[in-house]
Design a protein around this motif. Structure first.
Motif, PDB file in Angstrom:
ATOM      1  N   ALA A   1       0.818  -1.219   0.000  1.00  0.00           N
ATOM      2  CA  ALA A   1       0.000   0.000   0.000  1.00  0.00           C
ATOM      3  C   ALA A   1       0.849   1.265   0.000  1.00  0.00           C
ATOM      4  N   GLU A   2       2.026   1.233   0.626  1.00  0.00           N
ATOM      5  CA  GLU A   2       2.864   2.431   0.678  1.00  0.00           C
ATOM      6  C   GLU A   2       3.292   2.865  -0.723  1.00  0.00           C
ATOM      7  N   THR A   3       3.675   1.884  -1.544  1.00  0.00           N
ATOM      8  CA  THR A   3       4.073   2.227  -2.914  1.00  0.00           C
ATOM      9  C   THR A   3       2.885   2.781  -3.703  1.00  0.00           C
ATOM     10  N   GLY A   4       1.742   2.100  -3.605  1.00  0.00           N
ATOM     11  CA  GLY A   4       0.557   2.567  -4.317  1.00  0.00           C
ATOM     12  C   GLY A   4       0.130   3.950  -3.875  1.00  0.00           C
ATOM     13  N   ALA A   5       0.174   4.200  -2.557  1.00  0.00           N
ATOM     14  CA  ALA A   5      -0.214   5.519  -2.048  1.00  0.00           C
ATOM     15  C   ALA A   5       0.751   6.589  -2.522  1.00  0.00           C
ATOM     16  N   GLY A   6       2.061   6.255  -2.578  1.00  0.00           N
ATOM     17  CA  GLY A   6       3.038   7.224  -3.049  1.00  0.00           C
ATOM     18  C   GLY A   6       2.816   7.587  -4.515  1.00  0.00           C
ATOM     19  N   VAL A   7       2.537   6.577  -5.344  1.00  0.00           N
ATOM     20  CA  VAL A   7       2.281   6.833  -6.762  1.00  0.00           C
ATOM     21  C   VAL A   7       1.018   7.693  -6.911  1.00  0.00           C
ATOM     22  N   LEU A   8      -0.032   7.351  -6.170  1.00  0.00           N
ATOM     23  CA  LEU A   8      -1.270   8.129  -6.263  1.00  0.00           C
ATOM     24  C   LEU A   8      -1.071   9.561  -5.787  1.00  0.00           C
ATOM     25  N   ALA A   9      -0.310   9.731  -4.698  1.00  0.00           N
ATOM     26  CA  ALA A   9      -0.032  11.081  -4.214  1.00  0.00           C
ATOM     27  C   ALA A   9       0.741  11.882  -5.255  1.00  0.00           C
ATOM     28  N   GLY A  10       1.652  11.208  -5.972  1.00  0.00           N
ATOM     29  CA  GLY A  10       2.379  11.887  -7.038  1.00  0.00           C
ATOM     30  C   GLY A  10       1.470  12.309  -8.181  1.00  0.00           C
ATOM     31  N   VAL A  11       0.541  11.437  -8.546  1.00  0.00           N
ATOM     32  CA  VAL A  11      -0.408  11.767  -9.601  1.00  0.00           C
ATOM     33  C   VAL A  11      -1.273  12.972  -9.200  1.00  0.00           C
ATOM     34  N   VAL A  12      -1.710  12.972  -7.926  1.00  0.00           N
ATOM     35  CA  VAL A  12      -2.531  14.088  -7.436  1.00  0.00           C
ATOM     36  C   VAL A  12      -1.724  15.385  -7.411  1.00  0.00           C
ATOM     37  N   ALA A  13      -0.470  15.311  -6.955  1.00  0.00           N
ATOM     38  CA  ALA A  13       0.373  16.516  -6.904  1.00  0.00           C
ATOM     39  C   ALA A  13       0.613  17.073  -8.314  1.00  0.00           C
TER      40      ALA A  13
END
Length: 324
Positions: free
Chosen positions: A309-321
């Motif tokens: 989940a940490e990797t997925g959340a990081g990728v999603l946070a990057g997409v949102v940013a």
């Protein structure tokens, strides 16, 4: 949670369904000479359409009460086994009280219905003539509501954590870069239970009750379908689909997301396993453990349990940013 409080919570959640079924078991045993054999135990629009022997009916009642007790007590025990705070300070949902209240309410409703059905069989020579009044369902619903409220009051409030999980560290993504992260998740116990339900439904449908068998088999198919989840993060945001067809599906676009975090998801926090809709949140929970939690612009949260989940959340946070 210490051992004593865990035992107390399990008793609060597990005992009511058992106690609620006791009056029916006592009546079945004490008034055996006044009951037909078999009894009318299932009712349709035209009256009785399902029958069970007196002795098997006792075991059915006992098994139903024990089964409900095990489900509610086990769910509660799994939810508190690590002593993890179960309620965020900004959430109005109280999972312990909700689960205990549901246990009391469901136990009361089932207990009243089972007792009413047995009373309807008293002194009836032909079980095919037995009918179950609509008042029985109204009284059972009222008993369920009253007992559910009593369970809510009797249960202790869920522990509260004042520290919100830290937002995920955004992955640096260039304006022209395309990213994709996906994982599949499955619940072995849901798959196994679903398969068993399908097999039991097929057997029951051919041997005894076709309609009941079909309903049981369909419930098993639905459970197997909901036990499989695919989580995808890409430039479109977060997509979560269940089953081989990916339906139902949730898609959260970057513009609708304000915060992303990787959290340790407790099924109890969201009211159990499967697709959960609670005040302030929607969750797809297959097991306890890591998951992605998203806060939307409306303030409502979306959570899904998934590995890495940490990797997925990081990728999603990057997409949102990048979308901001």
């Amino acid at each position: 949670m210490n051992t004593l409080s865990s035992i107390r919570l399990c008793l609060l959640a597990g005992l009511p369904p058992i106690l609620a079924i006791v009056p029916d078991i006592v009546l079945l045993a004490a008034a055996a000479d006044r009951l037909p054999d078999p009894l009318a135990t299932h009712f349709g629009a035209d009256g009785a359409d399902g029958f069970t022997g007196r002795v098997p009916a006792i075991f059915v009642s006992a098994g139903l009460g024990a089964g409900l007790a095990i489900v509610f007590a086990a769910t509660l025990l799994i939810g508190v086994r690590r002593g993890t705070p179960l309620r965020r300070a900004d959430s109005a949902a109280d999972p312990i009280r909700l689960l205990v209240g549901t246990s009391w309410g469901v136990g009361g409703f089932v207990g009243v219905i089972m007792l009413a059905a047995t009373i309807a069989n008293l002194d009836v020579p032909d079980p095919a003539q037995v009918t179950l009044s609509g008042w029985a369902f109204a009284i059972a619903a009222l008993a369920g509501l009253v007992l559910g409220a009593a369970g809510w009051i009797a249960a202790p409030a869920s522990p509260v954590t004042t520290a919100a999980p830290a937002p995920a560290e955004p992955l640096a993504i260039g304006r022209t870069e395309r990213v994709s992260w996906s994982r599949r998740a499955a619940s072995p116990w849901m798959l196994m239970t679903g398969v068993v339900a399908v097999l039991m439904g097929v057997v029951l449908g051919f041997v005894a009750q076709p309609l009941t068998g079909i309903l049981l088999a369909l419930s098993g198919v639905l459970l197997v379908h909901l036990a499989l989840v695919r989580v995808v993060v890409d430039q479109r945001g977060l997509t979560v689909g269940t089953g081989p067809l990916g339906l139902p599906r949730w898609r959260l676009r970057p513009a609708d997301i304000t915060e992303v975090s990787a959290e340790d998801i407790s099924p109890l926090r969201y009211g159990g396993y499967g697709i959960r809709l609670i005040p302030g949140a929607t969750a797809v929970v297959l097991r306890a453990g890591p998951g992605i939690v998203v806060t939307r612009r409306s303030g409502r949260r979306f959570a899904v349990s998934v590995d890495d989940a940490e990797t997925g959340a990081g990728v999603l946070a990057g997409v949102v940013a990048r979308a901001d």
